[in-house]
Design a protein around this motif. Structure first.
Motif, PDB file in Angstrom:
ATOM      1  N   ARG A 452      -6.319  11.373   2.606  1.00  0.00           N
ATOM      2  CA  ARG A 452      -5.382  10.260   2.742  1.00  0.00           C
ATOM      3  C   ARG A 452      -4.545  10.108   1.478  1.00  0.00           C
ATOM      4  N   PRO A 453      -3.280   9.656   1.610  1.00  0.00           N
ATOM      5  CA  PRO A 453      -2.489   9.317   0.430  1.00  0.00           C
ATOM      6  C   PRO A 453      -3.108   8.149  -0.331  1.00  0.00           C
ATOM      7  N   VAL A 454      -2.838   8.113  -1.656  1.00  0.00           N
ATOM      8  CA  VAL A 454      -3.346   7.051  -2.525  1.00  0.00           C
ATOM      9  C   VAL A 454      -2.182   6.496  -3.337  1.00  0.00           C
ATOM     10  N   ILE A 455      -2.127   5.165  -3.454  1.00  0.00           N
ATOM     11  CA  ILE A 455      -1.122   4.478  -4.268  1.00  0.00           C
ATOM     12  C   ILE A 455      -1.825   3.936  -5.508  1.00  0.00           C
ATOM     13  N   SER A 456      -1.330   4.309  -6.687  1.00  0.00           N
ATOM     14  CA  SER A 456      -2.035   3.929  -7.920  1.00  0.00           C
ATOM     15  C   SER A 456      -1.924   2.441  -8.202  1.00  0.00           C
ATOM     16  N   ASN A 457      -0.749   1.841  -7.937  1.00  0.00           N
ATOM     17  CA  ASN A 457      -0.528   0.444  -8.323  1.00  0.00           C
ATOM     18  C   ASN A 457       0.603  -0.079  -7.447  1.00  0.00           C
ATOM     19  N   ASP A 458       0.257  -0.684  -6.337  1.00  0.00           N
ATOM     20  CA  ASP A 458       1.272  -1.035  -5.349  1.00  0.00           C
ATOM     21  C   ASP A 458       2.278  -2.030  -5.925  1.00  0.00           C
ATOM     22  N   GLY A 459       3.566  -1.689  -5.827  1.00  0.00           N
ATOM     23  CA  GLY A 459       4.611  -2.609  -6.246  1.00  0.00           C
ATOM     24  C   GLY A 459       5.466  -2.139  -7.392  1.00  0.00           C
ATOM     25  N   TRP A 460       4.840  -1.583  -8.463  1.00  0.00           N
ATOM     26  CA  TRP A 460       5.581  -1.143  -9.651  1.00  0.00           C
ATOM     27  C   TRP A 460       4.619  -0.452 -10.603  1.00  0.00           C
ATOM     28  N   GLU A 461       5.144   0.010 -11.734  1.00  0.00           N
ATOM     29  CA  GLU A 461       4.348   0.642 -12.791  1.00  0.00           C
ATOM     30  C   GLU A 461       3.387   1.690 -12.230  1.00  0.00           C
ATOM     31  N   HIS A 462       3.970   2.622 -11.454  1.00  0.00           N
ATOM     32  CA  HIS A 462       3.168   3.687 -10.856  1.00  0.00           C
ATOM     33  C   HIS A 462       2.744   4.707 -11.907  1.00  0.00           C
ATOM     34  N   VAL A 463       1.511   5.131 -11.783  1.00  0.00           N
ATOM     35  CA  VAL A 463       0.955   6.152 -12.668  1.00  0.00           C
ATOM     36  C   VAL A 463       0.872   7.492 -11.955  1.00  0.00           C
ATOM     37  N   ASP A 464       0.328   7.496 -10.767  1.00  0.00           N
ATOM     38  CA  ASP A 464       0.152   8.739 -10.001  1.00  0.00           C
ATOM     39  C   ASP A 464       0.026   8.350  -8.529  1.00  0.00           C
ATOM     40  N   SER A 465       1.154   8.124  -7.882  1.00  0.00           N
ATOM     41  CA  SER A 465       1.137   7.602  -6.514  1.00  0.00           C
ATOM     42  C   SER A 465       1.711   8.607  -5.527  1.00  0.00           C
ATOM     43  N   ASP A 466       1.040   8.751  -4.395  1.00  0.00           N
ATOM     44  CA  ASP A 466       1.571   9.579  -3.315  1.00  0.00           C
ATOM     45  C   ASP A 466       2.717   8.880  -2.598  1.00  0.00           C
ATOM     46  N   ILE A 467       2.743   7.550  -2.631  1.00  0.00           N
ATOM     47  CA  ILE A 467       3.828   6.748  -2.060  1.00  0.00           C
ATOM     48  C   ILE A 467       4.351   5.842  -3.169  1.00  0.00           C
ATOM     49  N   LEU A 468       5.661   5.865  -3.387  1.00  0.00           N
ATOM     50  CA  LEU A 468       6.269   5.022  -4.413  1.00  0.00           C
ATOM     51  C   LEU A 468       6.664   3.699  -3.762  1.00  0.00           C
ATOM     52  N   SER A 469       5.830   2.711  -3.953  1.00  0.00           N
ATOM     53  CA  SER A 469       6.012   1.422  -3.287  1.00  0.00           C
ATOM     54  C   SER A 469       6.725   0.442  -4.212  1.00  0.00           C
ATOM     55  N   ILE A 470       7.538  -0.425  -3.618  1.00  0.00           N
ATOM     56  CA  ILE A 470       8.344  -1.390  -4.351  1.00  0.00           C
ATOM     57  C   ILE A 470       8.117  -2.780  -3.765  1.00  0.00           C
ATOM     58  N   HIS A 471       7.947  -3.777  -4.635  1.00  0.00           N
ATOM     59  CA  HIS A 471       7.884  -5.178  -4.215  1.00  0.00           C
ATOM     60  C   HIS A 471       9.187  -5.851  -4.632  1.00  0.00           C
ATOM     61  N   ASP A 472       9.848  -6.470  -3.671  1.00  0.00           N
ATOM     62  CA  ASP A 472      11.175  -7.023  -3.930  1.00  0.00           C
ATOM     63  C   ASP A 472      11.377  -8.248  -3.047  1.00  0.00           C
ATOM     64  N   TYR A 473      11.362  -9.445  -3.652  1.00  0.00           N
ATOM     65  CA  TYR A 473      11.503 -10.672  -2.884  1.00  0.00           C
ATOM     66  C   TYR A 473      12.918 -11.249  -2.955  1.00  0.00           C
ATOM     67  N   GLU A 474      13.883 -10.369  -3.036  1.00  0.00           N
ATOM     68  CA  GLU A 474      15.281 -10.784  -2.935  1.00  0.00           C
ATOM     69  C   GLU A 474      15.495 -11.522  -1.615  1.00  0.00           C
ATOM     70  N   ALA A 475      16.181 -12.694  -1.676  1.00  0.00           N
ATOM     71  CA  ALA A 475      16.351 -13.532  -0.487  1.00  0.00           C
ATOM     72  C   ALA A 475      17.525 -13.112   0.377  1.00  0.00           C
ATOM     73  N   SER A 476      18.476 -12.366  -0.167  1.00  0.00           N
ATOM     74  CA  SER A 476      19.702 -12.021   0.559  1.00  0.00           C
ATOM     75  C   SER A 476      19.589 -10.675   1.244  1.00  0.00           C
TER      76      SER A 476
END
Length: 606
Positions: A452-476
């Motif tokens: 299975r893929p592994v995400i090192s730190n979901d949202g930001w500051e990735h170290v070694d992630s199979d999926i580059l995930s982003i957290h973004d609470y922009e309202a527009s």
């Protein structure tokens, strides 16, 4: 022994991938006591003569903070005690005897540290608020001659609300919930049950399908070596038809075997067996060693990443996910019922999602069973500790290993997330120890489960992630559309700072094969006048039902239109405490018609 097919199981058995017929649920009323002075051990509250120390009644498995427990006290009580009598009639229902002479006492989860006595005798302890544990209590339940005596079970649970090195997820360390945290869950919060097993018994099954080779690899762990002459037999069936079988010597405590699947003809048989959210086909299994026989199931599917896309069964698959806290106002982290777990999985499907991110919680395996049977992709995530110390590292790692082991065979789980938003590693960008720890968790997870893929730190500051995930609470919606509307605009995020002012990468260069996903966004709050909540809160707010639908719709449309994103996870499924940013209320009523939400969620990728 005859077992029903996976599709016929009702989810009541607490460990759905290793089912035995001879078991007894110990849920219901237990005697209960607070031990705020922590002198219960010194005063021998575990002894058979100490029943008068227990001055309350609690309904297990609901935590004492919750209304369904019958107590509903959300104050600080670091130590609690439980007591129950196991009657001769209950022991009779599990049918101990020549075929299954041993009795195992199981706990699905006790938050956070548990000590257990049976018949006044100490049987063991366990640390970890979301991982299962069990004890062989055969000796404590021995009959007097031909007559089985009643016997006490006593549990002491310790859950220090101020201990930030304890993996706690969204459980608040303040007395009252603040910001995005909520009331604690202390003590027993998943099923407790007895099970009769053979002298040599199966403890764990790991299924690993190999779609290319057309085989299923099995790793079977026993409670003890079976002996030189013992045999392990595996029989697989699909839709009532034999699919494959194998018999191998049962040598040692861990036995590995490969079951060949039928030869494919023009690829048709292969496609008809695959598991997916659209076709959640399950293969049934019976595994036997000596006198022990258990029922299991598996799904034939693969999960991987390549070319900037998530791959399900080696084909690009767009992930439409929702963040799920798994929290109910009446029962907190405990499920209100088996039907509640089933309804939760079905609701996520009905709203148009094909996946759920289980946020900051090790979920009840019965929910994973319904995800398997209904067809729902799951991201499994670790609850965070909130300080970086050797104790926090040790506790988090140990429990993570236990959960990967527990949930390895669920086809629904397609991604592992050991860390979220730098919680517990808050200086990840500047502290090498924290970067090493995050990278080590990824490597450890892949060593335990390379499928299975592994995400090192979901949202930001990735170290070694199979999926580059982003957290973004922009309202527009317009800003989201521009930010993720082209490869060059997304590239700017990875070259500089992300939406939350954090670096997106803190080690190495961006892996071009890694999919980019928006894994937290939305968070639009809306509460109608009939259901006002004190401190109601979201990342942005809607003024009316129509405004809510417009805002959510614009954000989803902008995300779905991105040619770069390989999927998303919307925040969130249900209102949780003061967080009123759910698509449904805390009692699971949609804020907008289900059909309209489904339309917004599915968009052109349906």
């Amino acid at each position: 022994m005859t077992f029903p097919a996976a599709s016929a199981l009702d989810g009541t058995y607490p460990r759905p991938q290793l089912v035995r017929e001879q078991w007894c649920d110990l849920g219901g009323e237990w005697a209960f006591a607070y031990d705020d002075a922590d002198d219960g051990v010194a005063q021998s509250w575990f002894a058979d003569g100490a029943a008068d120390r227990f001055d309350r009644t609690i309904v297990v498995p609901f935590p004492p903070e919750s209304p369904m427990s019958g107590i509903g006290d959300t104050g600080f009580h670091p130590v609690v005690w439980y007591r129950r009598t196991i009657g001769a009639a209950e022991l009779g229902t599990i049918g101990t005897g020549d075929g299954a002479p041993r009795v195992i006492l199981h706990f699905g989860a006790v938050d956070y540290r548990a000590s257990v006595w049976v018949g006044g005798r100490f049987v063991g302890e366990h640390e970890g608020g979301g991982s299962p544990f069990s004890f062989d209590v055969t000796a404590m339940l021995a009959a007097e001659g031909d007559r089985q005596e009643d016997v006490s079970v006593v549990v002491r649970a310790e859950d220090d609300p101020a201990d930030l090195s304890q993996p706690r997820g969204k459980q608040d360390w303040h007395r009252e919930p603040h910001s995005i945290w909520y009331h604690r869950t202390t003590g027993i919060w998943q099923p407790v049950w007895l099970e009769a097993v053979a002298e040599v018994a199966i403890e764990r099954i790991h299924w690993t399908p190999d779609l290319v080779a057309g085989t299923v690899d099995a790793r079977i762990r026993l409670n003890r070596p079976a002996g030189d002459a013992a045999q392990l037999t595996i029989a697989l069936t699909f839709d009532g038809r034999p699919l494959g079988a194998v018999t191998v010597p049962a040598v040692g405590r861990t036995i590995e075997a490969t079951v060949p699947l039928p030869q494919q003809r023009n690829g048709q048989a292969y496609e008809e067996l695959l598991w997916s959210p659209e076709h959640p086909r399950l293969v049934d299994a019976v595994v036997s060693v000596g006198a022990d026989s258990v029922r299991s199931y598996l799904g034939l599917r693969s999960a991987a990443v390549a070319g900037g896309r998530f791959l399900l069964n080696d084909r690009p698959y767009y992930v439409r996910s929702v963040l799920n806290q798994g929290y109910w106002p009446q029962s907190h982290l405990a499920a209100p019922s088996v039907d509640g777990l089933r309804a939760e999985a079905q609701l996520i499907k009905d709203l148009g999602f094909n996946a759920a991110r289980l946020h900051q919680k090790y979920e009840d395996p019965r929910f994973l069973f319904f995800a398997d049977t209904l067809g729902l992709l799951i991201w499994g995530e670790s609850p965070a500790a909130y300080e970086f110390t050797p104790t926090a590292v040790t506790r988090t790692t140990r429990e993570w290993v236990d959960i990967v082991d527990r949930d390895y065979s669920h086809p629904s789980i397609v991604t592992w997330v050991p860390t979220n938003e730098s919680w517990g590693v808050q200086h990840l960008a500047h502290d090498r120890r924290m970067r090493d720890y995050a990278a080590a968790l990824v490597s450890l997870t892949k060593a335990l489960d390379p499928t299975r893929p592994v995400i090192s730190n979901d949202g930001w500051e990735h170290v070694d992630s199979d999926i580059l995930s982003i957290h973004d609470y922009e309202a527009s919606g317009e800003v989201v559309a521009a930010r993720y509307g082209s490869a060059s605009s997304v590239e700017q995020l990875f070259d500089g700072l992300g939406p939350a002012g954090r670096r997106m990468l803190v080690r190495g260069e961006r892996d071009r094969n890694a999919p980019v996903m928006l894994t937290e966004f939305g968070g639009v709050s809306f509460v109608d006048r009939a259901h006002e909540v004190d401190g109601a809160w979201g990342y942005s707010a809607a003024s009316s039902q129509e405004d809510f639908a417009d805002r959510v719709g614009a954000l989803l449309a902008a995300t779905l239109a991105s040619p770069v994103l390989a999927g998303f996870c919307y925040t969130q499924l249900a209102d949780t405490g003061q967080e009123t940013n759910g698509l449904v209320t805390d009692d699971r009523r949609p804020k907008v018609a289900i059909e309209r939400i489904r339309e917004m969620v599915q968009g052109p990728h349906a």
